[in-house]
Motif scaffolding. Structure first.
Motif, PDB file in Angstrom:
ATOM      1  N   ILE A  85      31.955  25.410  83.623  1.00 37.17           N
ATOM      2  CA  ILE A  85      31.490  26.593  82.910  1.00 37.17           C
ATOM      3  C   ILE A  85      29.980  26.493  82.750  1.00 37.17           C
ATOM      4  CG2 ILE A  85      31.744  28.044  80.861  1.00 37.17           C
ATOM      5  CD1 ILE A  85      34.260  26.440  80.164  1.00 37.17           C
ATOM      6  N   THR A  86      29.282  27.608  82.917  1.00 41.15           N
ATOM      7  CA  THR A  86      27.845  27.653  82.646  1.00 41.15           C
ATOM      8  C   THR A  86      27.584  28.630  81.510  1.00 41.15           C
ATOM      9  OG1 THR A  86      27.222  27.126  84.929  1.00 41.15           O
ATOM     10  CG2 THR A  86      25.569  28.210  83.577  1.00 41.15           C
ATOM     11  N   TYR A  87      26.885  28.144  80.479  1.00 45.83           N
ATOM     12  CA  TYR A  87      26.509  28.992  79.351  1.00 45.83           C
ATOM     13  C   TYR A  87      25.022  29.328  79.467  1.00 45.83           C
ATOM     14  CZ  TYR A  87      30.976  27.490  77.430  1.00 45.83           C
ATOM     15  OH  TYR A  87      32.313  27.252  77.256  1.00 45.83           O
ATOM     16  N   GLU A  88      24.661  30.504  78.957  1.00 51.79           N
ATOM     17  CA  GLU A  88      23.292  30.994  79.063  1.00 51.79           C
ATOM     18  C   GLU A  88      22.786  31.431  77.696  1.00 51.79           C
ATOM     19  OE1 GLU A  88      22.790  33.877  82.215  1.00 51.79           O
ATOM     20  OE2 GLU A  88      24.629  33.214  83.203  1.00 51.79           O
ATOM     21  N   GLY A  89      21.509  31.250  77.470  1.00 52.96           N
ATOM     22  CA  GLY A  89      20.945  31.678  76.200  1.00 52.96           C
ATOM     23  C   GLY A  89      19.449  31.534  76.153  1.00 52.96           C
ATOM     24  N   TYR A  90      18.901  31.771  74.979  1.00 49.40           N
ATOM     25  CA  TYR A  90      17.461  31.663  74.749  1.00 49.40           C
ATOM     26  C   TYR A  90      17.187  30.617  73.678  1.00 49.40           C
ATOM     27  CZ  TYR A  90      16.735  35.936  77.444  1.00 49.40           C
ATOM     28  OH  TYR A  90      16.691  36.852  78.452  1.00 49.40           O
ATOM     29  N   GLY A  91      16.245  29.728  73.974  1.00 46.73           N
ATOM     30  CA  GLY A  91      15.841  28.721  73.016  1.00 46.73           C
ATOM     31  C   GLY A  91      14.587  29.146  72.279  1.00 46.73           C
ATOM     32  N   PRO A  92      14.006  28.262  71.481  1.00 48.44           N
ATOM     33  CA  PRO A  92      12.754  28.548  70.770  1.00 48.44           C
ATOM     34  C   PRO A  92      11.666  29.011  71.740  1.00 48.44           C
ATOM     35  CG  PRO A  92      13.699  26.499  69.990  1.00 48.44           C
ATOM     36  CD  PRO A  92      14.514  26.903  71.178  1.00 48.44           C
ATOM     37  N   VAL A 110      32.190  25.574  73.851  1.00 56.03           N
ATOM     38  CA  VAL A 110      31.379  26.741  73.498  1.00 56.03           C
ATOM     39  C   VAL A 110      30.968  26.675  72.038  1.00 56.03           C
ATOM     40  CG1 VAL A 110      33.307  28.272  72.870  1.00 56.03           C
ATOM     41  CG2 VAL A 110      31.157  29.242  73.720  1.00 56.03           C
ATOM     42  N   GLY A 111      31.836  26.125  71.180  1.00 52.66           N
ATOM     43  CA  GLY A 111      31.479  25.996  69.767  1.00 52.66           C
ATOM     44  C   GLY A 111      30.292  25.081  69.558  1.00 52.66           C
ATOM     45  N   GLU A 112      30.294  23.942  70.251  1.00 57.40           N
ATOM     46  CA  GLU A 112      29.200  22.988  70.112  1.00 57.40           C
ATOM     47  C   GLU A 112      27.908  23.536  70.714  1.00 57.40           C
ATOM     48  OE1 GLU A 112      29.005  19.644  68.689  1.00 57.40           O
ATOM     49  OE2 GLU A 112      30.619  20.686  67.664  1.00 57.40           O
ATOM     50  N   VAL A 113      28.006  24.152  71.890  1.00 57.11           N
ATOM     51  CA  VAL A 113      26.812  24.707  72.536  1.00 57.11           C
ATOM     52  C   VAL A 113      26.213  25.807  71.666  1.00 57.11           C
ATOM     53  CG1 VAL A 113      25.975  26.023  74.525  1.00 57.11           C
ATOM     54  CG2 VAL A 113      27.531  24.092  74.872  1.00 57.11           C
ATOM     55  N   ARG A 114      27.049  26.684  71.119  1.00 58.82           N
ATOM     56  CA  ARG A 114      26.550  27.745  70.238  1.00 58.82           C
ATOM     57  C   ARG A 114      25.872  27.156  68.998  1.00 58.82           C
ATOM     58  NH1 ARG A 114      30.821  30.588  69.918  1.00 58.82           N
ATOM     59  NH2 ARG A 114      30.214  32.267  71.336  1.00 58.82           N
ATOM     60  N   PHE A 115      26.470  26.088  68.459  1.00 58.88           N
ATOM     61  CA  PHE A 115      25.893  25.430  67.277  1.00 58.88           C
ATOM     62  C   PHE A 115      24.491  24.895  67.573  1.00 58.88           C
ATOM     63  CE2 PHE A 115      25.135  21.337  65.115  1.00 58.88           C
ATOM     64  CZ  PHE A 115      25.042  21.780  63.804  1.00 58.88           C
ATOM     65  N   PHE A 116      24.325  24.247  68.714  1.00 61.36           N
ATOM     66  CA  PHE A 116      23.024  23.679  69.063  1.00 61.36           C
ATOM     67  C   PHE A 116      21.973  24.773  69.232  1.00 61.36           C
ATOM     68  CE2 PHE A 116      25.538  19.997  71.015  1.00 61.36           C
ATOM     69  CZ  PHE A 116      25.339  19.187  69.905  1.00 61.36           C
ATOM     70  N   PHE A 117      22.346  25.878  69.881  1.00 57.08           N
ATOM     71  CA  PHE A 117      21.400  26.985  70.032  1.00 57.08           C
ATOM     72  C   PHE A 117      20.996  27.526  68.665  1.00 57.08           C
ATOM     73  CE2 PHE A 117      22.507  27.219  74.535  1.00 57.08           C
ATOM     74  CZ  PHE A 117      21.344  27.727  75.105  1.00 57.08           C
ATOM     75  N   GLY A 118      21.988  27.774  67.795  1.00 57.09           N
ATOM     76  CA  GLY A 118      21.706  28.334  66.484  1.00 57.09           C
ATOM     77  C   GLY A 118      20.871  27.410  65.621  1.00 57.09           C
ATOM     78  N   LYS A 119      21.159  26.121  65.687  1.00 59.96           N
ATOM     79  CA  LYS A 119      20.429  25.130  64.892  1.00 59.96           C
ATOM     80  C   LYS A 119      18.944  25.112  65.251  1.00 59.96           C
ATOM     81  CE  LYS A 119      20.589  20.170  63.749  1.00 59.96           C
ATOM     82  NZ  LYS A 119      21.277  18.879  64.044  1.00 59.96           N
ATOM     83  N   SER A 120      18.634  25.406  66.512  1.00 61.19           N
ATOM     84  CA  SER A 120      17.241  25.369  66.981  1.00 61.19           C
ATOM     85  C   SER A 120      16.504  26.681  66.757  1.00 61.19           C
ATOM     86  CB  SER A 120      17.203  25.042  68.476  1.00 61.19           C
ATOM     87  OG  SER A 120      17.626  26.164  69.236  1.00 61.19           O
ATOM     88  N   GLY A 121      17.233  27.707  66.293  1.00 56.61           N
ATOM     89  CA  GLY A 121      16.611  29.013  66.148  1.00 56.61           C
ATOM     90  C   GLY A 121      16.762  29.877  67.382  1.00 56.61           C
ATOM     91  N   GLY A 122      17.524  29.403  68.357  1.00 58.58           N
ATOM     92  CA  GLY A 122      17.794  30.184  69.558  1.00 58.58           C
ATOM     93  C   GLY A 122      19.125  30.896  69.438  1.00 58.58           C
TER      94      GLY A 122
END
Length: 249
Positions: A85-92, A110-122
């Motif tokens: 699976i490849t997830y996509e998003g925007y970081g800081p 997906v839960g962990e990946v979403r958490f890391f993005f959110g924690k960084s402000g992305g």
């Protein structure tokens, strides 16, 4: 290409730490098992498997570990079945991030990946939101000192490589997908030792990150993603000035 090569260089530095080696072995074993399951256990007839073995040998992964992963992939040993699976998003700083995963539990990943993005402000985005910003290429990383720069460039270009990037401690040889195996084999025959040889995503354009706070948050996001066992590779289109990268590294 600076975003990819700078992150590759950062990962290379991290990979030298013993604490990271176990995680590297785990990720490589998963990649080798999946490659063997999809294309068979003969590396000569399975380019993806061959590339995985090359990367494993580059970090001194024991032969027994490699053989066990191949057996697991072709059904000789019991083990989890992984999906890609490849997830996509925007970081800081608006940096585009692609996260390649191999997982036996999509919900956990997906839960962990979403958490890391959110924690960084992305934020984690929809499929296709940033992948168009990258080109799939072959990437061969060679540690400086392993070979003369001009000799490596000559060998790479003669074998069909598109470019070679000098980035601090490593050279990155870039190829088209269809030329990757030919270039890798030519360098192998010439006795060139690799840090890594794989297909990767290289950004078409980069986003400059010049503010220290943003750069620290971005690198923390990428570091957290890299350290997550379900994540195989992280690609990002950042361009952090060398002096700032050195400071925060």
């Amino acid at each position: 290409m600076s975003g990819h090569s700078k992150w590759a260089n950062t990962k290379h530095r991290k990979g030298a730490q013993d604490a990271k080696r176990g995680k590297m072995f785990t990720k490589l074993a998963k990649e080798i098992a999946v490659a063997a399951r999809m294309g068979g256990g003969d590396p000569e007839a399975n380019p993806r498997l061959r590339a995985g073995i090359v990367s494993a040998r580059a970090v001194n992964m024991p032969k027994d570990n490699i053989d066990r992963a191949i057996k697991k992939g072709v059904g000789g040993l019991e083990g989890a079945n992984y999906e890609e699976i490849t997830y996509e998003g925007y970081g800081p700083g608006g940096v585009a991030v692609l996260v390649d995963c191999l997982t036996d539990n999509r919900n956990r990943t997906v839960g962990e990946v979403r958490f890391f993005f959110g924690k960084s402000g992305g934020n984690l985005g929809e499929t296709g939101c940033v992948s168009y910003m990258f080109d799939k290429k072959g990437s061969i990383l060679v540690e400086k000192g392993a070979i003369d720069e001009e000799k490596l460039l000559e060998l790479a270009l003669e074998a069909g490589a598109e470019d070679m990037v000098d980035d601090g401690e490593i050279f990155q040889v870039v190829t088209a997908i269809e030329d990757f195996n030919a270039v890798r084999e030519a360098l192998e025959k010439a006795g060139v030792a690799f840090v890594e040889a794989s297909l990767t995503m290289i950004p078409k354009n980069t986003v400059e990150v010049a503010e220290e706070k943003t750069a620290v948050s971005l690198m923390k996001l990428l570091d957290n993603l890299e350290d997550f066992d379900d994540v195989q590779k992280v690609h990002a289109n950042f361009d952090i000035p060398d002096e700032l990268m050195e400071k925060i590294s």
